[in-house]
Design an enzyme around this catalytic site. Structure first.
Site, mmCIF file in Angstrom:
data_model
loop_
_atom_site.group_PDB
_atom_site.id
_atom_site.type_symbol
_atom_site.label_atom_id
_atom_site.label_comp_id
_atom_site.label_asym_id
_atom_site.label_seq_id
_atom_site.Cartn_x
_atom_site.Cartn_y
_atom_site.Cartn_z
ATOM 1 C CB SER A 215 2.247 0.411 -1.750
ATOM 2 O OG SER A 215 2.574 -0.193 -2.969
ATOM 3 C CG ASN A 216 7.244 -0.671 -3.470
ATOM 4 O OD1 ASN A 216 7.167 -0.534 -4.672
ATOM 5 N ND2 ASN A 216 7.093 -1.860 -2.871
ATOM 6 N NE ARG A 217 9.252 7.494 -3.554
ATOM 7 C CZ ARG A 217 8.422 8.492 -3.268
ATOM 8 N NH1 ARG A 217 7.446 8.787 -4.110
ATOM 9 N NH2 ARG A 217 8.566 9.183 -2.155
ATOM 10 C CB ALA A 282 9.423 -3.108 -5.556
#
Ligand code: C5P
Length: 415
Positions: A215-217, A282
């Site tokens: 995943s991402n932030r 995102a």
């Protein structure tokens, strides 16, 4: 703007509801009421029982020229909480106590003001006033967050001397700030009416096995702020969101997804019925081709290789499928921000792109603030320094409105 507004009775024809609650700052509501009347507004005043301990209803009755409602059951008007809610252009609660914030956040309806708030469709502006310790209490902070997530404009109180003798944040916002918030709410309220806006937000999670994912932030804050801004300005919203800790704004159709592929499906389904797509999510660029069916074990392994495949570019795909939709993308970059953003604008066939440098201190992922440059396909550029994401959301909507919606392109989108 305020000086002009005063002299031109800018609020003529507008009906405002002023709720006064039981804070010592209740006397300042008189100044706000006078200013609203000076600007031509009709103002109906509601007072809580606490407010009547500080000020008499007669004061507000004389200055507003209307009966002041203090009681759901006062017998003068049947169901004032419904009739007032129906034709209000905006509701202002000033001053708002911690008790009022709690009741509004929880939907308690034990007096005329809190009951009316459950019926209003118009913008609601709340100007809290309380002691500094109370304003920073976790419960109050949580209630303010809940109200803001629902689209209520909660003005931050000012720092200064308080009734307790302390100097802290808790003073009722200045009259000019309150009036400006009213103007913004009343006049911006409708400029997105008739638009149905598809907003994507948050990260995606691409499973590696039943317990792990890539995943991402992304926190979802930017996309949620855009959804809230569209609602506040009269538009309809379908929010497709990856996993986020945020509470979706009220009166928004929310679709929860996990993976890029689920996000692509949900957006494809809603895209044909929308007039604008704002792609703030995102989305993962790569994913494991298939998640392992069982948990990947570490026994006996000193390293592990994971193959990744590219995800579909949802934005490019939808942009290619558009009929008359406006398509807006984001470019979160760490270097050469503008040139990468321009490449994406052209490559994905977008109308606008919002470029931001995610390495900048104080902005980017997880932060409440962001700095951005908005680029249009026609070469216009708008530069914004660090500001709250909710304000940037309004600037993005202004840019879409000014650069795209007002220009006929095939079928006009403006009512
Ligand atoms: O190419 P890049 O991923 O940096 O482009 C960012 C923009 O493209 C964002 O608006 C993002 O939501 C969108 N995007 C997408 N599908 C992907 C990756 C990004 O729609 N697979």
């Amino acid at each position: 703007m305020l000086d002009d507004a005063k002299s031109t009775a800018v609020l003529a024809g507008k009906h405002l509801v002023l709720g006064v609650t039981g804070s010592i700052a209740a006397y300042k509501a008189v100044g706000v009421l006078r200013a609203l009347r000076d600007q031509g507004a009709t103002v109906s005043v509601l007072m809580t029982e606490g407010a009547t301990k500080f000020m008499t209803p007669l004061t507000f009755e004389v200055l507003s020229g209307r009966r002041v409602v203090t009681n759901l059951f006062d017998g003068h008007e049947t169901m004032p909480h419904l009739t007032l809610a129906e034709d209000a252009d905006a509701v202002l609660v000033a001053p708002a106590t911690a008790h009022f914030l709690a009741k509004a956040a929880l939907g308690l309806a034990d007096d005329v003001l809190s009951t009316m708030l459950l019926n209003v469709q118009c913008p609601v502006i709340v100007a809290p006033a309380m002691d500094g310790e109370m304003w920073t209490h976790p419960t109050v902070i949580q209630h303010v967050e809940i109200l803001r997530a629902r689209g209520v404009v909660v003005l931050d109180p000012e720092v200064g001397p308080l009734a307790s003798g302390r100097v802290a944040q808790g003073r009722l916002s200045a009259e000019t700030t309150v009036l400006e918030a009213i103007h913004t709410a009343v006049f911006r309220q409708a400029d997105w009416r008739g638009q149905r806006v598809l907003v994507s937000a948050g990260p995606t999670q691409e499973p590696l096995d039943p317990v792990r994912f890539l995943s991402n932030r992304s926190s979802g804050k930017m996309g949620y702020a855009i959804a809230e801004a569209v609602r506040a300005r009269g538009g309809e919203v379908v929010l497709v969101t990856g996993p986020s800790a945020l509470i979706p704004p009220s009166r928004v159709t929310t679709v929860h997804v996990n993976t890029a592929s689920e996000m692509a499906d949900a957006l494809s389904q809603h895209f044909p019925s929308c007039t604008v797509l704002i792609m703030a999510a995102a989305v993962a660029d790569f994913r494991p081709p298939m998640a392992a069916s069982g948990k990947l074990k570490k026994q006996g392994r000193s390293e592990i290789e994971i193959a990744l495949e590219a995800t579909p570019d949802i934005l490019a795909m939808l942009s290619a499928r558009r009929t008359s939709q406006i398509v807006v993308g984001f470019a979160a970059e760490t270097e050469q921000v503008l040139s990468h953003a321009k490449d994406k604008l052209v490559g994905k066939g977008l109308d606008l792109i919002v470029a931001n440098d995610v390495t900048q201190a104080g902005g980017g992922f997880g932060s409440d603030d962001n700095a951005a440059v908005i680029l249009s396909a026609r070469g216009e550029q708008r530069v914004f320094g660090l500001m709250p994401k909710r304000r940037l959301a309004d600037e993005i909507l202004n840019a879409v409105r000014d650069l795209c919606l007002m220009v006929p392109r095939g079928e006009s989108l403006v009512e």
